[in-house]
Design a protein around this motif. Structure first.
Motif, PDB file in Angstrom:
ATOM      1  N   GLN A  97      -8.519  -3.027  -8.084  1.00 18.95           N
ATOM      2  CA  GLN A  97      -9.457  -2.167  -8.870  1.00 18.95           C
ATOM      3  C   GLN A  97      -8.569  -1.540  -9.172  1.00 18.95           C
ATOM      4  O   GLN A  97      -8.639  -0.577 -10.130  1.00 18.95           O
ATOM      5  CB  GLN A  97     -10.826  -1.864  -7.915  1.00 18.95           C
ATOM      6  N   GLN A  98      -7.718  -0.606  -7.862  1.00 25.51           N
ATOM      7  CA  GLN A  98      -6.876   0.599  -8.562  1.00 25.51           C
ATOM      8  C   GLN A  98      -5.788  -0.173  -9.283  1.00 25.51           C
ATOM      9  O   GLN A  98      -5.788   0.427 -10.561  1.00 25.51           O
ATOM     10  CB  GLN A  98      -5.992   0.961  -7.670  1.00 25.51           C
ATOM     11  N   THR A  99      -5.601  -1.546  -9.174  1.00 19.31           N
ATOM     12  CA  THR A  99      -4.659  -1.533 -10.875  1.00 19.31           C
ATOM     13  C   THR A  99      -5.401  -2.207 -12.072  1.00 19.31           C
ATOM     14  O   THR A  99      -4.563  -0.832 -13.136  1.00 19.31           O
ATOM     15  CB  THR A  99      -3.626  -3.382 -10.349  1.00 19.31           C
ATOM     16  N   GLN A 137       4.618   1.173  -3.181  1.00 21.63           N
ATOM     17  CA  GLN A 137       4.563  -0.210  -3.431  1.00 21.63           C
ATOM     18  C   GLN A 137       5.443   0.127  -4.981  1.00 21.63           C
ATOM     19  O   GLN A 137       6.059  -0.761  -6.102  1.00 21.63           O
ATOM     20  CB  GLN A 137       2.856  -0.430  -5.004  1.00 21.63           C
ATOM     21  N   THR A 138       6.449   1.620  -5.427  1.00 21.08           N
ATOM     22  CA  THR A 138       6.197   1.606  -6.058  1.00 21.08           C
ATOM     23  C   THR A 138       8.214   1.139  -6.164  1.00 21.08           C
ATOM     24  O   THR A 138       8.946   1.586  -6.995  1.00 21.08           O
ATOM     25  CB  THR A 138       6.765   2.942  -6.291  1.00 21.08           C
ATOM     26  N   ASN A 184       0.843  -7.447 -12.653  1.00 19.08           N
ATOM     27  CA  ASN A 184       2.199  -6.123 -12.716  1.00 19.08           C
ATOM     28  C   ASN A 184       3.376  -6.680 -13.089  1.00 19.08           C
ATOM     29  O   ASN A 184       4.372  -5.994 -12.842  1.00 19.08           O
ATOM     30  CB  ASN A 184       1.895  -5.706 -11.321  1.00 19.08           C
ATOM     31  N   ARG A 208      -7.593  -0.311 -13.126  1.00 23.26           N
ATOM     32  CA  ARG A 208      -7.916   1.386 -13.987  1.00 23.26           C
ATOM     33  C   ARG A 208      -6.872   2.098 -14.102  1.00 23.26           C
ATOM     34  O   ARG A 208      -6.344   3.667 -14.333  1.00 23.26           O
ATOM     35  CB  ARG A 208      -8.450   2.249 -13.130  1.00 23.26           C
ATOM     36  N   GLY A 209      -5.498   0.972 -13.437  1.00 28.16           N
ATOM     37  CA  GLY A 209      -3.637   2.276 -14.113  1.00 28.16           C
ATOM     38  C   GLY A 209      -3.774   2.978 -12.504  1.00 28.16           C
ATOM     39  O   GLY A 209      -2.340   4.343 -12.814  1.00 28.16           O
ATOM     40  N   ASN A 210      -4.345   2.849 -11.557  1.00 24.30           N
ATOM     41  CA  ASN A 210      -4.345   4.220 -10.391  1.00 24.30           C
ATOM     42  C   ASN A 210      -2.738   2.942  -9.325  1.00 24.30           C
ATOM     43  O   ASN A 210      -3.095   4.460  -8.828  1.00 24.30           O
ATOM     44  CB  ASN A 210      -5.604   4.216  -9.511  1.00 24.30           C
ATOM     45  N   TRP A 211      -2.475   2.430 -10.068  1.00 23.51           N
ATOM     46  CA  TRP A 211      -1.218   1.885  -9.070  1.00 23.51           C
ATOM     47  C   TRP A 211      -0.508   1.552  -9.072  1.00 23.51           C
ATOM     48  O   TRP A 211      -0.320   0.270 -10.627  1.00 23.51           O
ATOM     49  CB  TRP A 211      -2.284  -0.217  -8.330  1.00 23.51           C
ATOM     50  N   GLU A 246       0.839  -1.049  -0.284  1.00 27.38           N
ATOM     51  CA  GLU A 246      -0.080   0.091   0.180  1.00 27.38           C
ATOM     52  C   GLU A 246       0.680   1.058  -0.103  1.00 27.38           C
ATOM     53  O   GLU A 246       0.409   1.808  -0.149  1.00 27.38           O
ATOM     54  CB  GLU A 246      -1.086   0.355   1.396  1.00 27.38           C
ATOM     55  N   GLU A 255      -9.809  -3.444  -2.839  1.00 22.83           N
ATOM     56  CA  GLU A 255      -9.193  -2.310  -3.414  1.00 22.83           C
ATOM     57  C   GLU A 255      -7.562  -2.623  -4.810  1.00 22.83           C
ATOM     58  O   GLU A 255      -7.903  -0.941  -5.022  1.00 22.83           O
ATOM     59  CB  GLU A 255      -9.272  -1.341  -2.068  1.00 22.83           C
TER      60      GLU A 255
END
Length: 285
Positions: free
Chosen positions: A277-279, A208-209, A243, A281-284, A205, A274
């Protein structure tokens, strides 16, 4: 006649040599006399140059003290400003990080708009960064390094130190994630799965980068399978596959799931859903 000319030439050369020796001796004597003169009787430049000589001679602790004498004896001068930033550098060279940090902060307080302010902030950040211990130690200094490096990046984005600060920020950030992973693996080995999951969740969380995220997802698969929670294990595997499909951690997770007749796919409702879902959507990451 030739013999006389040779004699005169010989005398001339001897005279030049003697003059050179006298000149060098005089210069050496002047330097020695300057060293003997109390600092209070010297102008700023000779003290500054003496400090530079100490620094070049591999004596940064002595250099720092002399640079600070320039500031003390000739305050508010251009030499004082230059000496303060050099004292910061000298202390850092001597690995006296506390004093380096203190002088850097003083420079920023006195000369916030100076062209060397970015360098002072960068040295301040390095005073924390260069003390970051191995992963197993307390990470308080890492957080302080991150804050100071962020200041360099945000306040001086066009400076020559911004790129280095970004690189070091990423490395320090990765370092913190490594700390969480180490503790999580410790709990996992001792079958304290809930505590392990909490640590791996922090990585997924908050970090993640970083380079630790694929392994964190694999360890979540392992921990959830051990707890008999297949939905969470499958979802962690799905995120890992989406990913990091080329990662050996995904191969390991895939094999563990298929051995249990499970597939890496989003299933159930949990905090991982969650993330999934972010993944998508490309938000993670």
């Amino acid at each position: 006649m030739a013999r006389g000319q040779r004699a005169m030439n010989s005398v001339g050369k001897a005279g030049v040599t003697a003059l050179l020796l006298l000149s060098l001796t005089a210069c050496a004597g002047m330097r020695e006399r300057n060293r003997e003169v109390p600092l209070e009787q010297l102008e700023a430049q000779p003290i500054y140059e003496r400090a530079e000589a100490e620094l070049e001679g591999g004596r940064p602790d002595d250099a720092a003290e002399l640079f600070l004498e320039v500031e003390r004896l000739h305050p508010y001068s251009d030499w004082s400003r230059r000496a303060l930033i050099m004292a910061t550098y000298a202390y850092h060279q001597d690995r006296d990080y506390e004093n380096s940090r203190a002088t850097a902060q003083r420079f920023l307080d006195f000369y916030p708009g100076d062209e060397d302010a970015a360098y002072a902030q960068y040295l301040l950040a390095l005073s924390y960064y260069d003390q970051i211990d191995q992963v197993g130690r307390d990470q308080g200094l890492t957080y302080q390094a991150l804050q100071a490096l962020r200041t360099v990046i945000e306040r001086y984005p066009d400076s020559e130190y911004a790129a280095s600060a970004i690189l070091k920020f990423d490395l320090a950030f990765d370092h913190l994630a490594g700390k969480e992973m180490e503790i999580g693996r410790y709990y996992l080995r001792r079958e304290n799965y809930t505590a392990a999951i909490n640590r791996f969740r922090v990585v997924v969380e908050q970090f993640q980068t970083t380079s630790h995220t694929p392994e964190a997802l694999l360890r979540l698969v392992e921990a959830y399978l051990a707890l008999g929670l297949p939905n969470e294990a499958q979802t962690a595997g799905a995120i890992l596959g989406h990913n990091f499909q080329a990662s050996p951690f995904y191969d390991d997770a895939f094999n563990q799931l298929t051995d249990m007749d499970l597939a890496p796919e989003a299933a159930g409702e949990s905090w991982l859903r969650e993330i999934w879902q972010q993944t998508v959507r490309g938000n993670w990451l």
